[in-house]
Design a protein around this motif. Sequence first.
Motif, PDB file in Angstrom:
ATOM      1  N   TYR A  25      42.968  44.844  63.773  1.00  0.00           N
ATOM      2  CA  TYR A  25      43.947  45.737  62.755  1.00  0.00           C
ATOM      3  C   TYR A  25      44.886  45.858  63.843  1.00  0.00           C
ATOM      4  CZ  TYR A  25      46.817  48.470  59.671  1.00  0.00           C
ATOM      5  OH  TYR A  25      47.948  48.733  58.886  1.00  0.00           O
ATOM      6  N   THR A  26      45.672  46.394  64.921  1.00  0.00           N
ATOM      7  CA  THR A  26      46.230  46.805  65.502  1.00  0.00           C
ATOM      8  C   THR A  26      47.123  45.435  66.338  1.00  0.00           C
ATOM      9  OG1 THR A  26      44.468  47.824  67.417  1.00  0.00           O
ATOM     10  CG2 THR A  26      45.459  49.103  65.879  1.00  0.00           C
ATOM     11  N   ARG A  27      45.634  44.644  66.715  1.00  0.00           N
ATOM     12  CA  ARG A  27      46.330  43.637  67.957  1.00  0.00           C
ATOM     13  C   ARG A  27      46.030  42.444  66.956  1.00  0.00           C
ATOM     14  NH1 ARG A  27      43.939  45.682  73.640  1.00  0.00           N
ATOM     15  NH2 ARG A  27      44.957  47.718  73.065  1.00  0.00           N
ATOM     16  N   GLY A  28      46.234  42.131  65.733  1.00  0.00           N
ATOM     17  CA  GLY A  28      46.075  41.194  64.787  1.00  0.00           C
ATOM     18  C   GLY A  28      44.891  40.066  65.714  1.00  0.00           C
ATOM     19  N   VAL A  29      44.070  40.397  66.481  1.00  0.00           N
ATOM     20  CA  VAL A  29      43.560  39.375  67.190  1.00  0.00           C
ATOM     21  C   VAL A  29      42.480  38.298  66.337  1.00  0.00           C
ATOM     22  CG1 VAL A  29      43.416  40.664  69.290  1.00  0.00           C
ATOM     23  CG2 VAL A  29      41.837  40.709  67.360  1.00  0.00           C
ATOM     24  N   ASN A  30      42.465  38.289  65.411  1.00  0.00           N
ATOM     25  CA  ASN A  30      41.618  37.506  64.272  1.00  0.00           C
ATOM     26  C   ASN A  30      40.166  37.683  64.950  1.00  0.00           C
ATOM     27  OD1 ASN A  30      43.755  37.284  62.691  1.00  0.00           O
ATOM     28  ND2 ASN A  30      44.898  35.777  63.662  1.00  0.00           N
ATOM     29  N   MET A  31      39.719  38.565  65.028  1.00  0.00           N
ATOM     30  CA  MET A  31      38.557  38.814  64.697  1.00  0.00           C
ATOM     31  C   MET A  31      37.170  37.680  64.333  1.00  0.00           C
ATOM     32  SD  MET A  31      38.448  41.856  67.511  1.00  0.00           S
ATOM     33  CE  MET A  31      36.935  41.972  68.900  1.00  0.00           C
ATOM     34  N   ASP A  32      37.292  37.795  63.014  1.00  0.00           N
ATOM     35  CA  ASP A  32      36.583  36.476  61.861  1.00  0.00           C
ATOM     36  C   ASP A  32      35.459  38.407  61.733  1.00  0.00           C
ATOM     37  OD1 ASP A  32      35.975  35.379  59.872  1.00  0.00           O
ATOM     38  OD2 ASP A  32      34.709  34.387  60.896  1.00  0.00           O
ATOM     39  N   LEU A  33      36.179  39.618  61.174  1.00  0.00           N
ATOM     40  CA  LEU A  33      35.169  40.539  61.620  1.00  0.00           C
ATOM     41  C   LEU A  33      34.132  40.590  59.737  1.00  0.00           C
ATOM     42  CD1 LEU A  33      36.902  43.164  63.578  1.00  0.00           C
ATOM     43  CD2 LEU A  33      34.878  42.201  64.160  1.00  0.00           C
ATOM     44  N   GLU A  34      33.453  40.980  59.517  1.00  0.00           N
ATOM     45  CA  GLU A  34      32.102  41.834  58.109  1.00  0.00           C
ATOM     46  C   GLU A  34      32.731  42.892  57.790  1.00  0.00           C
ATOM     47  OE1 GLU A  34      28.654  40.924  56.019  1.00  0.00           O
ATOM     48  OE2 GLU A  34      29.345  38.824  57.019  1.00  0.00           O
ATOM     49  N   TYR A  35      33.896  43.204  57.231  1.00  0.00           N
ATOM     50  CA  TYR A  35      33.899  44.087  56.548  1.00  0.00           C
ATOM     51  C   TYR A  35      33.556  45.062  56.035  1.00  0.00           C
ATOM     52  CZ  TYR A  35      38.092  43.960  59.114  1.00  0.00           C
ATOM     53  OH  TYR A  35      39.409  43.615  60.239  1.00  0.00           O
ATOM     54  N   PRO A  36      32.905  46.573  56.218  1.00  0.00           N
ATOM     55  CA  PRO A  36      31.859  46.609  54.632  1.00  0.00           C
ATOM     56  C   PRO A  36      32.178  47.693  53.660  1.00  0.00           C
ATOM     57  CG  PRO A  36      33.234  48.814  56.074  1.00  0.00           C
ATOM     58  CD  PRO A  36      33.855  47.370  56.446  1.00  0.00           C
ATOM     59  N   SER A  37      30.858  47.591  52.832  1.00  0.00           N
ATOM     60  CA  SER A  37      30.804  48.009  51.463  1.00  0.00           C
ATOM     61  C   SER A  37      31.332  48.955  51.410  1.00  0.00           C
ATOM     62  CB  SER A  37      29.433  47.720  50.564  1.00  0.00           C
ATOM     63  OG  SER A  37      28.668  48.510  51.747  1.00  0.00           O
ATOM     64  N   ILE A  38      31.731  49.339  50.506  1.00  0.00           N
ATOM     65  CA  ILE A  38      32.270  50.866  49.985  1.00  0.00           C
ATOM     66  C   ILE A  38      31.393  51.666  50.457  1.00  0.00           C
ATOM     67  CG2 ILE A  38      33.566  52.624  48.071  1.00  0.00           C
ATOM     68  CD1 ILE A  38      33.986  49.851  47.155  1.00  0.00           C
ATOM     69  N   LYS A  39      29.999  51.306  50.515  1.00  0.00           N
ATOM     70  CA  LYS A  39      28.938  52.616  50.175  1.00  0.00           C
ATOM     71  C   LYS A  39      28.701  52.576  52.334  1.00  0.00           C
ATOM     72  CE  LYS A  39      24.977  54.996  50.230  1.00  0.00           C
ATOM     73  NZ  LYS A  39      25.169  56.131  51.356  1.00  0.00           N
ATOM     74  N   LYS A  40      28.981  51.438  52.434  1.00  0.00           N
ATOM     75  CA  LYS A  40      28.085  51.331  54.331  1.00  0.00           C
ATOM     76  C   LYS A  40      29.691  52.430  55.062  1.00  0.00           C
ATOM     77  CE  LYS A  40      27.411  50.002  58.352  1.00  0.00           C
ATOM     78  NZ  LYS A  40      26.525  51.357  59.024  1.00  0.00           N
ATOM     79  N   MET A  41      31.474  52.203  54.304  1.00  0.00           N
ATOM     80  CA  MET A  41      32.053  52.585  54.806  1.00  0.00           C
ATOM     81  C   MET A  41      32.564  54.008  54.343  1.00  0.00           C
ATOM     82  SD  MET A  41      34.678  51.663  56.883  1.00  0.00           S
ATOM     83  CE  MET A  41      35.013  53.474  57.646  1.00  0.00           C
ATOM     84  N   SER A  42      31.631  54.136  53.506  1.00  0.00           N
ATOM     85  CA  SER A  42      31.975  56.182  53.257  1.00  0.00           C
ATOM     86  C   SER A  42      30.240  56.352  54.337  1.00  0.00           C
ATOM     87  CB  SER A  42      31.467  56.332  51.726  1.00  0.00           C
ATOM     88  OG  SER A  42      32.164  55.875  50.630  1.00  0.00           O
ATOM     89  N   ASP A  43      29.500  55.755  54.800  1.00  0.00           N
ATOM     90  CA  ASP A  43      28.767  56.307  55.162  1.00  0.00           C
ATOM     91  C   ASP A  43      29.308  56.565  56.844  1.00  0.00           C
ATOM     92  OD1 ASP A  43      26.496  56.633  53.737  1.00  0.00           O
ATOM     93  OD2 ASP A  43      25.985  54.482  53.920  1.00  0.00           O
ATOM     94  N   ILE A  44      30.205  55.929  57.029  1.00  0.00           N
ATOM     95  CA  ILE A  44      30.840  55.834  58.102  1.00  0.00           C
ATOM     96  C   ILE A  44      31.919  56.647  58.483  1.00  0.00           C
ATOM     97  CG2 ILE A  44      32.586  54.381  60.149  1.00  0.00           C
ATOM     98  CD1 ILE A  44      30.836  52.321  58.982  1.00  0.00           C
ATOM     99  N   LEU A  45      32.558  57.513  57.568  1.00  0.00           N
ATOM    100  CA  LEU A  45      33.680  57.951  57.400  1.00  0.00           C
ATOM    101  C   LEU A  45      32.988  59.234  56.799  1.00  0.00           C
ATOM    102  CD1 LEU A  45      35.928  56.818  54.153  1.00  0.00           C
ATOM    103  CD2 LEU A  45      36.338  57.437  56.981  1.00  0.00           C
ATOM    104  N   LEU A  46      31.756  59.206  57.130  1.00  0.00           N
ATOM    105  CA  LEU A  46      30.841  61.271  56.680  1.00  0.00           C
ATOM    106  C   LEU A  46      30.874  61.262  58.451  1.00  0.00           C
ATOM    107  CD1 LEU A  46      28.970  60.931  54.078  1.00  0.00           C
ATOM    108  CD2 LEU A  46      30.031  62.151  54.739  1.00  0.00           C
TER     109      LEU A  46
END
Length: 77
Positions: free
Chosen positions: A39-60
Motif C-alpha cells: 500500500y505505502t510503496r506501491g511495490v505491486n507484490m500481487d498479494l491476496e487480500y483476506p476475507s472480511i472474516k479473516k481481516m476481522s480476526d486480524i483486527l482483534l
Amino acid sequence: MGKPNFGRYSAYQSIVTYLRFSPIEWNNYLLLADWRLDYTRGVNMDLEYPSIKKMSDILLEVECFLNCCKKIIYEEV
C-alpha cells in the motif's frame, strides 16, 4: 534486487519475547507487513487480500496487541 521488506520483524519478535506470548500470530504479522509495503510503496507484490472474516480476526489480534502496549506504557509511568 530482492523482495522489499518492512524491516520491523526483530522489533516484533522482541516484544513477543517480553510479553511471553504473541498477540498477533506471526503469519498475520507478516501479512500485515506485506500489505503495508504494497500500500505505502506501491511495490505491486500481487498479494491476496483476506476475507472480511479473516481481516476481522486480524483486527482483534491488533487490538489485543495495542492493549498490551498501553498497559506497558501506563505501568512504566
